[in-house]
Design a protein around this motif. Structure first.
Motif, mmCIF file in Angstrom:
data_model
loop_
_atom_site.group_PDB
_atom_site.id
_atom_site.type_symbol
_atom_site.label_atom_id
_atom_site.label_comp_id
_atom_site.label_asym_id
_atom_site.label_seq_id
_atom_site.Cartn_x
_atom_site.Cartn_y
_atom_site.Cartn_z
ATOM 1 N N UNK A 1 90.701 28.112 -48.294
ATOM 2 C CA UNK A 1 91.486 29.320 -48.001
ATOM 3 C C UNK A 1 90.807 30.592 -48.501
ATOM 4 N N UNK A 2 89.477 30.585 -48.569
ATOM 5 C CA UNK A 2 88.716 31.800 -48.884
ATOM 6 C C UNK A 2 88.285 32.376 -47.530
ATOM 7 N N UNK A 3 89.231 32.997 -46.834
ATOM 8 C CA UNK A 3 89.064 33.287 -45.415
ATOM 9 C C UNK A 3 88.022 34.365 -45.125
ATOM 10 N N UNK B 1 77.262 34.831 -39.825
ATOM 11 C CA UNK B 1 75.819 34.641 -40.063
ATOM 12 C C UNK B 1 75.277 33.566 -39.129
ATOM 13 N N UNK B 2 76.010 32.449 -39.033
ATOM 14 C CA UNK B 2 75.589 31.379 -38.129
ATOM 15 C C UNK B 2 75.626 31.848 -36.675
ATOM 16 N N UNK B 3 76.671 32.610 -36.321
ATOM 17 C CA UNK B 3 76.827 33.129 -34.953
ATOM 18 C C UNK B 3 75.658 34.035 -34.580
ATOM 19 N N UNK B 4 75.203 34.866 -35.534
ATOM 20 C CA UNK B 4 74.081 35.769 -35.274
ATOM 21 C C UNK B 4 72.803 34.991 -34.973
ATOM 22 N N UNK C 1 85.441 28.482 -34.285
ATOM 23 C CA UNK C 1 85.655 28.400 -35.735
ATOM 24 C C UNK C 1 86.184 29.714 -36.299
ATOM 25 N N UNK C 2 85.669 30.833 -35.798
ATOM 26 C CA UNK C 2 86.200 32.135 -36.231
ATOM 27 C C UNK C 2 87.664 32.260 -35.795
ATOM 28 N N UNK C 3 87.951 31.788 -34.569
ATOM 29 C CA UNK C 3 89.339 31.807 -34.098
ATOM 30 C C UNK C 3 90.256 30.978 -34.974
ATOM 31 N N UNK D 1 84.674 33.794 -42.798
ATOM 32 C CA UNK D 1 84.328 34.530 -41.576
ATOM 33 C C UNK D 1 82.921 35.105 -41.688
ATOM 34 N N UNK D 2 82.541 35.604 -42.888
ATOM 35 C CA UNK D 2 81.189 36.150 -43.061
ATOM 36 C C UNK D 2 80.127 35.084 -42.795
ATOM 37 N N UNK D 3 80.334 33.872 -43.324
ATOM 38 C CA UNK D 3 79.350 32.808 -43.100
ATOM 39 C C UNK D 3 79.349 32.329 -41.646
#
Length: 651
Positions: free
Chosen positions: A183-185, A194-197, A214-216, A189-191
């Motif tokens: 639950x460290x949301x 990074x993978x998405x980029x 996964x972001x959704x 999202x930041x990680x």
């Protein structure tokens, strides 16, 4: 036709040539596992070994070789015995870890850790990072999240930009998935981004789709439903361009859940049905790490509750609890297995270091042989010292082995305790609490009328009391297994304890119209722990009530002997077969079955009784016959005193 024989011969010749041409690849690559073992054993240089090993791996990936576990261990041992083992072992250990990664996970971790150590000595950063990455994946599957985070981070730190881009994506995605579960949301999202980029730079459509989903999922957990839909629809659009059916199923399921939360039930039903259609149409087979049915069933339960179809809601809620329970049981014990794997690795490393020191000493002895005529006395002294060291080493190793053996036995015992705890929690505590939660949820959203709610209260109250008794037995049993139960003996009147226990079961006795006769007298006095004796009687009387039909009877009596008092609990119940009696008396297992009114139990009660009777210096016996009742007897020691001087105090 005069030329017909020549024509036939030419056709036969062409056919033979075609058959030989087709068979040539098979002749080249049709080697078996024993063939490769022989080639690896005969290899006299690291180049020959690596060449045969690489060829074996290539043919394996083509699906033309199949290895048993013994084959893998044999090949590892062949590599270890080579003079040039340091050059070839890192890749062999990595291959062995991969072979065991989906089954013998503890062995796989040991092999990958050994591979990482050797790659580090060779300054092979990519090999070392790959080994860490494989460990991270195994720890992640076992839900050892902190260990998985550690090795994902090590992979990125050691490999850096030299890693394959999909490995980098996997590391950031793995870290983000763990953070999402914790639950460290925002950090998750930041990680994910990074993978998405990285995936976007490489134009990897499958990974772009997965990461959008996964972001959704994070936005869904944060109840940002519109943002969640935006990412899930992007995921769905891209994933349809790939063959990632697992992600497509999960995306439909997540879209269904979002629309349930938005109370758009027709759209929710559409997407949940789409997930079910893919599963049925493609005959999807689930495994330990992909089974979304608990999520889908729970979403259906919420959907039908919102539509007012509470019968279907209950059906899907029960399906959800069953799938969730099965998934939980599959991962039980993996943490202890990883602990055992870590200890096995440390032991192996210690043995390797010890063998290395012994080898170094042997090399020194061989060097000294050149100077035998000059330093014969020194050699004798060195041999004596080495013999002394070997003797001490043997003693130390024996002590370490004894300690390790004890640790393994203790780990096995704790593992059994853990399995029994999980079993009771899953079967006897989770179910009633889940039913209570389901009823409360339906009542809260107006799904139950006050009359329906009142009608369910009695059954829920019964289940909660049963769960309370199960929890009390579970805690007593766990404390006994962990050695936390202390026995404080004193003079006790058994008749008073039996009266108190009978009073506790007054309602249960009345419900089944069972009579309970306490025939104990003031002469039946013992020297024992009062609280433990009450727990023993409560479990025996409770079992008698459970397995005695309506209008039956229970009798509690006693016999006084020279040094002990015997307590007898006799019922007119359904009794047991010889096989069931033996299961009941087995000291390492617990045994349970439904009572005459379908009463449930944990199977812990009699285990607690046997433990506490032994704590007080007594013993227990069982005599039972099918359909003719059971007789449970236990003995307690008697202190040497005058019974007339004992104060009669009710508990």
């Amino acid at each position: 036709m005069p030329h017909q024989p020549a024509f036939l011969l030419s056709r036969i010749y062409i056919l033979i040539v075609m058959i030989l041409l087709q068979a040539m690849p098979l002749l080249v690559i049709g080697q078996s596992v024993p063939d490769f073992r022989e080639r690896l054993e005969e290899a006299s240089t690291s180049h020959e070994f690596q060449s045969a090993f690489d060829e074996m791996i290539t043919i394996f990936h083509a699906g033309k070789l199949h290895f048993q576990d013994d084959d893998v261990i044999t090949i590892v041992n062949i590599a270890r015995d080579k003079k040039f083992s340091e050059k070839i072992l890192p890749s062999v250990y990595g291959w062995a870890g991969t072979m065991f990664g989906n089954g013998r996970m503890n062995d796989a971790i040991v092999f990958f850790m050994e591979s990482a150590v050797l790659f580090e000595k060779q300054n092979n950063k990519i090999g070392e990072a790959h080994s860490y990455f494989e460990i991270a994946l195994i720890q992640h599957k076992a839900e050892n999240y902190e260990e998985a985070k550690e090795y994902y981070t090590k992979t990125l730190a050691v490999g850096g930009d030299s890693l394959h881009y999909r490995t980098i994506i996997n590391c950031y995605n793995g870290l983000a998935l763990i953070l999402r579960e914790q639950e460290v949301y925002e950090q998750a999202i930041r990680d994910f981004r990074k993978a998405y980029q990285v995936a976007s730079i490489r134009n990897d459509t499958a990974w772009i789709a997965i990461l959008a989903g996964n972001i959704g999922s994070v936005h869904l957990r944060q109840q940002n439903y519109d943002s969640s839909l935006f990412y899930y629809f992007r995921n769905l659009k891209l994933i349809r361009l790939t063959s990632e059916f697992e992600n497509e199923i999960e995306t439909y399921a997540h879209l269904g859940r979002v629309f349930v939360k938005k109370k758009n039930y027709p759209m929710a039903l559409r997407y949940l049905d789409s997930a079910q259609y893919i599963i049925s149409n493609r005959q999807i087979k689930f495994n330990d790490f992909f089974n979304p049915m608990d999520y889908i069933d729970e979403s259906y339960a919420f959907l039908y509750a919102g539509l007012g179809d509470y019968k279907k809601a209950f059906e899907y809620q029960n399906k959800y609890y069953e799938v969730a329970r099965e998934k939980q049981l599959l991962i039980n014990g993996r943490n202890l297995k990883q602990l055992q794997a870590t200890q096995a690795f440390k032991q192996k490393q210690s043995e390797l270091e010890l063998l290395q020191k012994i080898n170094e000493a042997n090399v020194a002895i061989i060097s000294q042989h050149r100077y035998v005529k000059i330093a014969f006395g020194i050699i004798i002294a060195l041999i004596s010292i080495l013999a002394y060291i070997a003797l001490r080493t043997g003693k130390v190793r024996k002590k370490l082995n004894d300690k390790l053996s004890y640790s393994n036995r203790e780990l096995a015992r704790l593992n059994r305790i853990k399995d029994q705890l999980f079993s009771v929690i899953s079967h006897d505590l989770r179910g009633p609490l889940g039913n209570l939660q389901a009823v409360l949820d339906l009542y809260k959203i107006g799904g139950l009328t006050p009359e329906q709610y009142e009608g369910l209260l009695a059954e829920l109250n019964h289940q909660v009391k049963a769960s309370g008794n199960a929890l009390e037995n579970l805690l007593q049993w766990a404390r006994a297994q962990l050695g936390e139960v202390k026995t404080n003996s004193e003079k006790i009147i058994l008749r008073d304890i039996a009266d108190h226990v009978s009073d506790q079961f007054r309602r249960n006795l009345a419900e089944k119209k069972i009579t309970c006769d306490n025939a104990l007298t003031d002469e039946h006095i013992a020297w024992a722990d009062k609280n433990q004796v009450e727990i023993i009687m409560r479990n025996l009387v409770g079992n008698a009530i459970k397995f005695t039909p309506a209008n039956g009877s229970i009798k509690i009596s006693g016999e006084r002997h020279a040094n002990a008092v015997k307590v007898i609990v006799e019922d007119t119940g359904i009794g047991m077969t010889e096989e069931e009696t033996q299961k009941l008396l087995h000291h390492d297992e617990y045994f349970t079955k439904l009572g005459t009114n379908q009463e449930k139990g944990t199977g812990m009660g009699l285990l607690i009784c046997k433990q506490m009777i032994a704590n007080n210096g007594g013993s227990m016996e069982v005599v039972s016959e099918k359909n003719k009742g059971s007789v449970f007897t236990f003995t307690l020691p008697i202190a040497q005193y005058d019974t007339a001087q004992v104060n009669h105090t009710k508990i």
